[in-house]
Design a protein around this motif. Structure first.
Motif, PDB file in Angstrom:
ATOM      1  N   UNK A 178       0.879  -1.189  -0.345  1.00  0.00           N
ATOM      2  CA  UNK A 178      -0.308  -0.032   0.069  1.00  0.00           C
ATOM      3  C   UNK A 178       1.151   1.615  -0.080  1.00  0.00           C
ATOM      4  N   UNK A 179       1.898   0.918   0.793  1.00  0.00           N
ATOM      5  CA  UNK A 179       2.813   2.308   0.721  1.00  0.00           C
ATOM      6  C   UNK A 179       3.412   2.677  -0.172  1.00  0.00           C
ATOM      7  N   UNK A 180       3.565   1.113  -1.205  1.00  0.00           N
ATOM      8  CA  UNK A 180       4.153   1.208  -2.692  1.00  0.00           C
ATOM      9  C   UNK A 180       2.820   2.130  -3.737  1.00  0.00           C
ATOM     10  N   UNK A 181       1.886   1.567  -3.695  1.00  0.00           N
ATOM     11  CA  UNK A 181       0.881   2.768  -4.114  1.00  0.00           C
ATOM     12  C   UNK A 181       0.622   3.781  -4.571  1.00  0.00           C
ATOM     13  N   UNK A 182       0.664   4.026  -2.992  1.00  0.00           N
ATOM     14  CA  UNK A 182       0.235   5.168  -2.450  1.00  0.00           C
ATOM     15  C   UNK A 182       1.533   6.523  -3.703  1.00  0.00           C
ATOM     16  N   UNK A 183       3.204   6.349  -2.859  1.00  0.00           N
ATOM     17  CA  UNK A 183       4.232   6.877  -3.711  1.00  0.00           C
ATOM     18  C   UNK A 183       4.141   6.853  -5.285  1.00  0.00           C
ATOM     19  N   UNK A 184       3.723   5.803  -6.443  1.00  0.00           N
ATOM     20  CA  UNK A 184       3.441   5.438  -7.452  1.00  0.00           C
ATOM     21  C   UNK A 184       2.768   6.056  -7.627  1.00  0.00           C
ATOM     22  N   UNK A 185       0.931   6.532  -6.997  1.00  0.00           N
ATOM     23  CA  UNK A 185      -0.214   7.115  -7.542  1.00  0.00           C
ATOM     24  C   UNK A 185      -0.272   8.744  -7.432  1.00  0.00           C
ATOM     25  N   UNK A 186       0.643   9.115  -5.906  1.00  0.00           N
ATOM     26  CA  UNK A 186       0.873  10.038  -5.589  1.00  0.00           C
ATOM     27  C   UNK A 186       1.863  11.506  -6.042  1.00  0.00           C
ATOM     28  N   UNK A 187       2.881  10.364  -6.963  1.00  0.00           N
ATOM     29  CA  UNK A 187       3.914  10.926  -7.671  1.00  0.00           C
ATOM     30  C   UNK A 187       3.359  12.399  -8.808  1.00  0.00           C
ATOM     31  N   UNK A 188       2.692  12.237  -8.591  1.00  0.00           N
ATOM     32  CA  UNK A 188       2.012  12.899 -10.162  1.00  0.00           C
ATOM     33  C   UNK A 188       0.845  13.726 -10.206  1.00  0.00           C
ATOM     34  N   UNK A 189      -0.416  13.512  -8.712  1.00  0.00           N
ATOM     35  CA  UNK A 189      -1.479  13.737  -8.460  1.00  0.00           C
ATOM     36  C   UNK A 189      -0.890  15.205  -8.148  1.00  0.00           C
ATOM     37  N   UNK A 190      -2.349  16.276  -8.123  1.00  0.00           N
ATOM     38  CA  UNK A 190      -2.283  17.358  -7.926  1.00  0.00           C
ATOM     39  C   UNK A 190      -2.124  17.591  -6.520  1.00  0.00           C
ATOM     40  N   UNK A 191      -1.614  18.608  -5.975  1.00  0.00           N
ATOM     41  CA  UNK A 191      -1.550  18.972  -5.298  1.00  0.00           C
ATOM     42  C   UNK A 191      -0.435  18.109  -3.915  1.00  0.00           C
ATOM     43  N   UNK A 210      14.054   6.189  -6.862  1.00  0.00           N
ATOM     44  CA  UNK A 210      14.155   5.895  -8.037  1.00  0.00           C
ATOM     45  C   UNK A 210      12.449   7.303  -8.144  1.00  0.00           C
ATOM     46  N   UNK A 211      12.399   7.330  -7.951  1.00  0.00           N
ATOM     47  CA  UNK A 211      11.184   8.587  -8.255  1.00  0.00           C
ATOM     48  C   UNK A 211      12.052   9.831  -7.777  1.00  0.00           C
ATOM     49  N   UNK A 212      12.754  10.734  -7.127  1.00  0.00           N
ATOM     50  CA  UNK A 212      13.442  11.362  -6.299  1.00  0.00           C
ATOM     51  C   UNK A 212      14.029  11.767  -8.211  1.00  0.00           C
ATOM     52  N   UNK A 213      14.610  10.785  -8.445  1.00  0.00           N
ATOM     53  CA  UNK A 213      15.771  10.681  -9.685  1.00  0.00           C
ATOM     54  C   UNK A 213      14.450  11.381 -10.367  1.00  0.00           C
ATOM     55  N   UNK A 214      13.600  10.587 -10.787  1.00  0.00           N
ATOM     56  CA  UNK A 214      12.762  10.718 -12.111  1.00  0.00           C
ATOM     57  C   UNK A 214      12.035  12.502 -11.976  1.00  0.00           C
ATOM     58  N   UNK A 215      12.120  12.953 -10.695  1.00  0.00           N
ATOM     59  CA  UNK A 215      11.961  14.402 -11.114  1.00  0.00           C
ATOM     60  C   UNK A 215      10.906  14.427  -9.628  1.00  0.00           C
ATOM     61  N   UNK A 216      10.525  13.165  -8.730  1.00  0.00           N
ATOM     62  CA  UNK A 216       9.607  13.565  -7.681  1.00  0.00           C
ATOM     63  C   UNK A 216      10.006  14.509  -6.764  1.00  0.00           C
ATOM     64  N   UNK A 217       8.987  14.601  -5.503  1.00  0.00           N
ATOM     65  CA  UNK A 217       8.820  15.684  -4.800  1.00  0.00           C
ATOM     66  C   UNK A 217       8.791  14.695  -3.227  1.00  0.00           C
ATOM     67  N   UNK A 218       9.430  14.256  -2.666  1.00  0.00           N
ATOM     68  CA  UNK A 218       9.544  13.077  -1.481  1.00  0.00           C
ATOM     69  C   UNK A 218      10.135  13.070  -0.179  1.00  0.00           C
ATOM     70  N   UNK A 219       9.428  13.616   0.707  1.00  0.00           N
ATOM     71  CA  UNK A 219      10.126  13.238   2.073  1.00  0.00           C
ATOM     72  C   UNK A 219       9.295  11.934   3.178  1.00  0.00           C
ATOM     73  N   UNK A 220      10.649  11.908   3.811  1.00  0.00           N
ATOM     74  CA  UNK A 220      10.416  10.423   4.856  1.00  0.00           C
ATOM     75  C   UNK A 220      10.786  11.369   6.256  1.00  0.00           C
ATOM     76  N   UNK A 227       5.346  12.666   3.091  1.00  0.00           N
ATOM     77  CA  UNK A 227       4.778  13.641   1.996  1.00  0.00           C
ATOM     78  C   UNK A 227       5.595  13.151   0.947  1.00  0.00           C
ATOM     79  N   UNK A 228       4.365  13.821   0.218  1.00  0.00           N
ATOM     80  CA  UNK A 228       4.585  14.132  -1.596  1.00  0.00           C
ATOM     81  C   UNK A 228       3.842  15.002  -2.452  1.00  0.00           C
ATOM     82  N   UNK A 229       4.632  15.589  -2.525  1.00  0.00           N
ATOM     83  CA  UNK A 229       3.900  17.374  -3.928  1.00  0.00           C
ATOM     84  C   UNK A 229       3.984  16.780  -5.201  1.00  0.00           C
ATOM     85  N   UNK A 230       3.137  16.443  -4.950  1.00  0.00           N
ATOM     86  CA  UNK A 230       2.991  16.336  -6.929  1.00  0.00           C
ATOM     87  C   UNK A 230       2.996  17.488  -7.430  1.00  0.00           C
TER      88      UNK A 230
END
Length: 443
Positions: A178-191, A210-220, A227-230
């Motif tokens: 479920x954590x992986x699901x949230x990460x993969x779905x939220x990185x391009x979500x608005x907000x 990996x997602x940060x390398x792709x350009x995602x904004x994620x803090x743990x 926290x994921x900022x789309x």
């Protein structure tokens, strides 16, 4: 997927020989497949290195190709190149042919919703070790704005007519999936998305990298809040997978159970510290080197231990099954309290038939708060040893249990027939060749 030859699905093992030598462990099964799915998020090329040649990689490669993605696998080099420039909705019948082969398809939901606006998820398979509900996954997608149609006769149809939007999500249990699901779905979500009660396993953190390398904004945060900022778009990545800490520990347990000496090249100490503490308590020796870890049985009696499985940084549930085989050779009473999967001790029945003394209990034999307390699950085990093991015919029940049975056959006196070994290919690369390299008597 190629059908398994029934004759090739049986391994003849003559036990009683110490496993000695050197083997190499590559990328983590529980990370590599998720990183391959992440490549779907970006219209471009992603390159993943240190990839093992295992069945799960084949399944994800086939699923990606069904969705119009180009996948080039170089097994000897351990490199997978994924070009997700073109993504299309797969034919329902084609996707359904992979039903039951893996639980990975549910993680395609977020990336496909972002790229195509809809996703189709077939019935899910995986090892029968306990309840692994997808309710957490579907609830996460709903909170992000997806519409889930569970009435579809061939599986689950998911749409996002208005796109996905950030949300506050709380997991009642730190589920890795479920954590992986949230990460993969939220990185391009608005907000912004706030996920509390998240899993923080090393494989999760490598996916975040990996997602940060792709350009995602994620803090743990230290309190299991992610926290994921789309962002509006992502790009392809180049990444080298972390090593498989489960496979490394499995070989370590094999060294212990067979009185062997195995150097596991690629094993990484920081990801295995909890296991290493227990390995030392039971009487095993190890030597951490720059390129791996050497594990060996120093002689004399092994000592009984009490362990409780838990989410990271606790003792990993996938570590306990191979170690239970070594516990049957420890002098005294060992206790295992399983708090992650309620039906994980089904694998002990063949061990008892081989001569082990193992008693299962519905009570919690440990101090950790347990979800299975006062429920009708045999989730605690008491192992009394040492007991000599004798070869038997064994049917592989699941991935980790199957490798545990293989260890038991190698530690036992006399011949064993291990049936259904193709299931072990899901997570153990070239395990037959590795056994030969360690001096095992197999056919």
């Amino acid at each position: 997927m190629t059908a398994v030859n029934p004759k090739a699905d049986v391994l003849h093992v003559v036990g009683g020989k110490p496993l000695t030598g050197s083997i190499h462990v590559r990328g983590a099964k529980n990370f590599v497949s998720k990183a391959m799915v992440a490549a779907l998020l970006a219209p471009g090329v992603s390159i993943l290195k240190n990839v093992p040649e295992i069945r799960d990689v084949q399944v994800v490669s086939d699923l990606l190709r069904l969705h119009g993605v180009s996948v080039d696998v170089e097994p000897e080099e351990g490199v997978v190149t994924i070009d997700a420039t073109h993504v299309e909705l797969a034919d329902v019948a084609d996707v359904d042919t992979l039903s039951g082969s893996s639980r990975i398809p549910i993680l395609f939901s977020g990336p496909l919703l972002h790229r195509l606006g809809e996703a189709f998820i077939p019935a899910l398979g995986g090892c029968k070790i306990g309840s692994r509900p997808i309710d957490f996954h579907l609830e996460t997608l709903r909170k992000l704005g997806a519409k889930v149609d569970k009435e579809h006769e061939a599986g689950i149809h998911i749409t996002a007519p208005d796109g996905l939007h950030g949300a506050k999500i709380h997991l009642p249990y730190p589920s890795v999936g479920a954590t992986e699901q949230t990460l993969l779905a939220a990185v391009l979500a608005e907000g912004k998305t706030e996920l509390s009660g998240a899993a923080t396993e090393p494989e999760i953190m490598d996916l975040v990298a990996v997602l940060q390398k792709m350009g995602a904004q994620i803090s743990v945060d230290v309190d299991r809040t992610i926290r994921i900022e789309g962002v509006k778009s992502l790009q392809g990545y180049r990444h080298t997978s972390l090593p498989d800490r489960i496979e490394a520990a499995s070989w370590a347990s094999a060294a212990l159970a067979t009185h062997g000496d195995i150097f596991v090249r690629g094993a990484h100490q920081p990801d295995m510290m909890t296991y290493l503490n227990v390995f030392r308590k039971i009487g095993g020796e190890f030597d951490v080197r720059d390129d791996g870890i050497r594990f060996w049985h120093p002689g004399g009696d092994l000592k009984p231990v009490a362990i409780e499985t838990d989410v990271h940084p606790g003792f990993m549930t996938d570590w306990q099954q191979p170690l239970v085989v070594a516990m049957t050779q420890a002098k005294g009473l060992s206790i295992v309290h399983e708090t992650v999967y309620e039906n994980r001790f089904g694998f002990t029945k063949p061990l008892v038939q081989m001569g082990a003394t193992i008693q299962l209990y519905r009570e919690c034999l440990g101090s950790l708060p347990c979800r299975f307390q006062q429920r009708n699950f045999e989730h605690s085990a008491v192992i009394f040893g040492p007991t000599p093991l004798t070869g038997q015919d064994i049917d592989v029940p699941d991935l980790r249990g199957g490798f545990s049975h293989l260890i038991a056959a190698l530690a036992a006196s006399g011949p064993s027939e291990v049936h259904g070994i193709s299931l072990i290919d899901r997570g153990y690369e070239d395990f037959r060749d590795k056994l030969v390299a360690l001096g095992a008597d197999i056919d």
